[in-house]
Design an enzyme around this catalytic site. Structure first.
Site, mmCIF file in Angstrom:
data_model
loop_
_atom_site.group_PDB
_atom_site.id
_atom_site.type_symbol
_atom_site.label_atom_id
_atom_site.label_comp_id
_atom_site.label_asym_id
_atom_site.label_seq_id
_atom_site.Cartn_x
_atom_site.Cartn_y
_atom_site.Cartn_z
ATOM 1 N N ASP A 472 0.786 -1.221 0.044
ATOM 2 C CA ASP A 472 -0.065 0.120 0.128
ATOM 3 C C ASP A 472 0.838 1.243 -0.035
ATOM 4 O O ASP A 472 1.926 1.241 0.268
ATOM 5 C CB ASP A 472 -0.982 -0.138 1.259
ATOM 6 C CG ASP A 472 -0.263 -0.129 2.636
ATOM 7 O OD1 ASP A 472 0.476 0.795 3.031
ATOM 8 O OD2 ASP A 472 -0.274 -1.175 3.315
ATOM 9 N N GLU A 552 21.720 -21.868 -19.322
ATOM 10 C CA GLU A 552 20.720 -20.918 -18.661
ATOM 11 C C GLU A 552 21.677 -20.057 -17.855
ATOM 12 O O GLU A 552 21.039 -18.894 -17.787
ATOM 13 C CB GLU A 552 19.984 -21.863 -17.672
ATOM 14 C CG GLU A 552 19.013 -22.769 -18.001
ATOM 15 C CD GLU A 552 18.422 -23.552 -17.172
ATOM 16 O OE1 GLU A 552 17.194 -24.021 -17.280
ATOM 17 O OE2 GLU A 552 19.037 -24.052 -16.279
#
Ligand code: DGJ
Length: 670
Positions: A472, A552
């Site tokens: 928030d 990777e």
């Protein structure tokens, strides 16, 4: 002679702050219990002032900065001497209006506040949609949109935190409003506890909206002369749809709310050990993970949960903020230099608000946890909540955390909070103040974070609450980034990050690449796609990179280099949602555009696969139609107009969960 004007009715006219029980039957803004038991509140204008600069709210988060104006309007209830000051902050640069409210008891007797909304906004129309951002743990901030119907509706949290379930940010908009069209109003509450955002479409097709601390469990005693301050709300209106609203919120939050300890600097790319090891690790193993990631470009190693007390699972240890030397022999004093030798910074996970019953702290101070002594307490993740409304409890934990911070070179903490509040009763407050505990808890949390901010000005704090359970605007004042979700699945994240993006800037969105099969969904996505999803945030990794293949690792190295090169564009550019992942189930795309429109990064991830797929021709946004752009360094130049109005043609994708990024660079001046 008595003239009755039937058009003048409190029940009809728009109000800046609605009354209670004196004729306006719509949503109340404040409810006050007077000494005689009455709840009536009739608010009359007294005076107003305008001054340059922004008001400040003691103990509460607030927007700040230089180019603000403040309007203060004073109202008074003539029969009771309750005074209400409505505060408005105006930031013209971002078209942002903030609101807050102060209530002062100017009478001679105690009063009790039962409800104090931060804002009341009356729209003189009822034909609006309400958009909210809802979900749960690991599926936060999914967008929900519905037309207002007559009556009350909205979202709220009574979990003691803003919650995974509903976010304290809502949008009102015209029924046909979209990304670039239609009138819309966004409202964010800067508060991290119980909140209520409620709309009422009323009998005469007007709409009242109130937003503030949830009245549930709230009863605040106000003695004569005392003042109560409601948290701040922030409002942005856009006549041109959601995208301009988003851009203004993003800029305002970055420039006037967040207090980054290292403003203007790129944040280090981090590696966190949580998904790789959970609680089961030792020093050598962590140094191994750090060493591998340092080789691939990571710059900050974050040691997550499990480093303190007796903490081998989630049933014990919280509250005992002393290093577990069987896992880390010699403590942080010995461990952190090993990380620093790798050329990395060091960060640490903490969960200061919590305690396990199986901890030295609880054995010593059982009354420090929230809860009535005669009732069994409700557990969440095997833990209880410390009474952060109490200063002595906060001081103890503060000292313990400071000892840890002072013991080594720690540049970052991840502040976690893994359960909702229950048993909200404080052993330190009298019966007539128990209704203050929820809010005092939040004030205590803010006070703690403010002290850290003051005493450790270089310390970077990432917020977290079981992922995005306390994402928030209030927390962003103290923690410039927040772990967006415990769900690190690249495909699920597209929806979570899409919803989050409406109000909160990319730079606040904690996002990591993790291993596959994904721990939350079991889904396998290519490392390239995981990188693209995580790059739309703060970017980091949360896996043992030593277990990756050499191919990777090469991709990871490329990804970190790519992020380091383009972080400013990604985190400070304008963010465009190119698709809606709740409607377009085939692919999700978004775009970052530099403020001068000279560069852009387009990201696209496919979410399904089928034979004979239609070609994707993606219409880009935010470019300069008069300029020409190269795409991924191409010799061919594409007109900004062509890219925006005709679109960029993508190659056919084969296989699931593929991704592409296009880096656009303008080759011509406007
Ligand atoms: C919840 C967080 O969201 C995770 O990232 C991790 O830190 C765990 N808590 C640790 O307990």
């Amino acid at each position: 002679m008595c003239i009755i004007d039937s058009t003048y009715s409190l029940d009809v006219l728009p109000q800046e702050y609605s009354t209670c029980g004196v004729g306006d039957m719509r949503l109340t803004s404040a409810e006050v219990e007077h000494a005689n038991g009455s709840f009536l509140l009739d608010l009359r204008y007294v005076e107003h002032t305008i001054h340059s600069g922004k008001y400040a709210l003691e103990g509460l988060p607030a927007f700040h900065g230089d180019d603000w104006e403040t309007l203060s309007v004073v109202l008074r209830d003539p029969s009771s001497d309750v005074e209400i000051e409505l505060l408005y902050g105006v930031c013209e640069a971002h078209d942002l209006i903030t609101r807050s409210v102060r209530i002062t008891n100017r009478g001679k007797e105690d009063i009790y506040l039962h409800k104090v909304m931060s804002l009341c906004l009356d729209f003189c129309r009822g034909d609006l949609d309400l958009i909210t951002f809802d979900g749960g743990h690991t599926r936060e901030r999914n967008l929900n949109r519905a037309p207002l119907r007559q009556g009350e509706q909205g979202v709220s949290s009574v979990r003691g935190a803003s919650s995974h379930q509903h976010n304290p940010f809502v949008i009102f908009c015209e029924h046909d409003a979209g990304e670039e069209n239609g009138l819309c109003y966004g409202a964010a509450l800067l508060y991290s506890g119980n909140f209520d955002a409620k709309a009422e479409r009323c009998q005469f097709e007007d709409t009242r909206f109130v937003m503030g601390i949830h009245p549930y469990g709230f009863r605040w005693k106000l003695a004569p002369g005392e003042r109560f301050t409601a948290p701040e709300a922030a409002l942005i209106c856009s006549p041109d749809g959601f995208t301009p609203m988003t851009h203004r919120f993003h800029r305002a939050i970055r420039e006037h709310l967040i207090r980054d300890p290292h403003p203007g600097e790129r944040r280090p790319v981090l590696i966190n050990n949580w998904e790789a090891t959970e609680f089961d690790f030792n020093a050598d193993q962590l140094v191994g993970i750090a060493a591998e990631s340092a080789k691939l470009g990571m710059e900050l190693f974050v040691m997550d949960d499990g480093w303190f007390g007796k903490r081998d699972d989630d049933t014990s240890g919280l509250g005992d903020w002393q290093v577990n030397t069987s896992k880390l022999p010699g403590g942080l004093e010995a461990f952190v230099p090993r990380i620093k030798e790798l050329g990395m910074k060091f960060g640490l996970w903490v969960e200061p608000e919590m305690v396990n019953v199986d901890s030295d702290l609880y054995r010593l101070h059982p009354d420090w946890a929230l809860g009535e002594p005669t009732r069994p307490q409700a557990f969440g993740r095997s833990q209880l909540v410390l009474d952060f409304a109490r200063e002595d409890v906060r001081n103890y934990i503060y000292d313990a955390i400071c000892k840890v911070l002072d013991s080594a070179d720690i540049s970052y903490i991840k502040w976690d909070m893994n359960r909702s509040l229950a048993d909200v009763w404080s052993s330190a407050l009298p019966p007539d103040r128990q209704g203050e505990v929820y809010h005092r808890y939040v004030l205590g949390l803010y006070d703690f974070l403010e002290r850290l901010h003051r005493d450790y000005p270089a310390l970077f704090i990432e917020g977290c609450s079981g992922g995005g359970g306390r994402f928030d605007a209030g927390m962003l004042y103290y923690t410039p980034q927040i772990w967006c979700s415990d769900n690190t699945d690249a495909i699920d994240r597209l929806k979570i990050q899409y919803g989050t993006s409406f109000c909160y800037p990319v730079s606040t969105n904690g996002s990591h690449v993790s291993a596959v099969p994904n721990a939350q969904t079991g889904r396998c996505t290519p490392i390239e796609t995981r990188g693209v999803a995580a790059m739309s945030g703060t970017f980091g990794y949360e896996m043992d990179l030593g277990k990756c293949t050499e191919a990777e690792k090469a991709i990871v190295k490329w990804q970190t280099e790519m992020f380091k090169e383009h972080w400013k564009l990604i985190q400070e550019g304008d963010y465009y949602r190119l698709t809606d992942p709740f409607r377009n189930l085939d692919y999700t795309a978004w775009q970052h555009v530099s403020p001068d429109r000279s560069e852009a990064l387009v990201s696209l991830v496919t979410c399904s696969t089928r034979a004979a797929q239609p070609f994707i021709r993606l219409r880009l946004k935010g470019l300069d139609p008069a300029r020409k752009y190269s795409v991924n360094g191409s010799e061919n130049l594409y007109g900004g107009d062509a890219l925006m109005y005709a679109g960029y043609p993508f190659p056919l994708f084969s296989g699931e969960y593929q991704s592409v990024q296009l880096y656009l660079k303008s080759k011509t001046n406007p």
